[in-house]
Design a protein around this motif. Sequence first.
Motif, mmCIF file in Angstrom:
data_model
loop_
_atom_site.group_PDB
_atom_site.id
_atom_site.type_symbol
_atom_site.label_atom_id
_atom_site.label_comp_id
_atom_site.label_asym_id
_atom_site.label_seq_id
_atom_site.Cartn_x
_atom_site.Cartn_y
_atom_site.Cartn_z
ATOM 1 N N MET A 8 -5.078 4.778 1.947
ATOM 2 C CA MET A 8 -5.130 4.127 0.636
ATOM 3 C C MET A 8 -5.934 2.833 0.719
ATOM 4 N N ARG A 9 -5.699 2.064 1.755
ATOM 5 C CA ARG A 9 -6.394 0.793 1.957
ATOM 6 C C ARG A 9 -7.897 1.028 2.165
ATOM 7 N N ALA A 66 -0.717 4.650 4.188
ATOM 8 C CA ALA A 66 -1.078 3.304 3.739
ATOM 9 C C ALA A 66 -2.500 2.972 4.191
ATOM 10 N N ASP A 67 -2.877 3.412 5.386
ATOM 11 C CA ASP A 67 -4.233 3.155 5.884
ATOM 12 C C ASP A 67 -5.292 3.865 5.048
ATOM 13 N N TRP A 113 0.819 -1.214 0.000
ATOM 14 C CA TRP A 113 0.000 0.000 0.000
ATOM 15 C C TRP A 113 0.851 1.261 0.000
#
Length: 65
Positions: free
Chosen positions: A34-35, A31-32, A8
Amino acid sequence: SKSKWVPWVELIPQTAIDPEANYTKIIVNTADTMRYNFLVNTLAMNEKRLLLVGPTGTGKTVYVK
């Protein structure tokens, strides 16, 4: 075509934050985020229901917008 897994963090776009930007409007991609965006978009495109829960200020409304 062969698909491959991508972390991610490699999908995070590089963005510059405007020094004059309103603090409440700044969104820092992680990254969170995006996830979560991927999951919300995938579920919405497939007309699946979703309930986002969490404390105030965790970005639930941002993900839906």
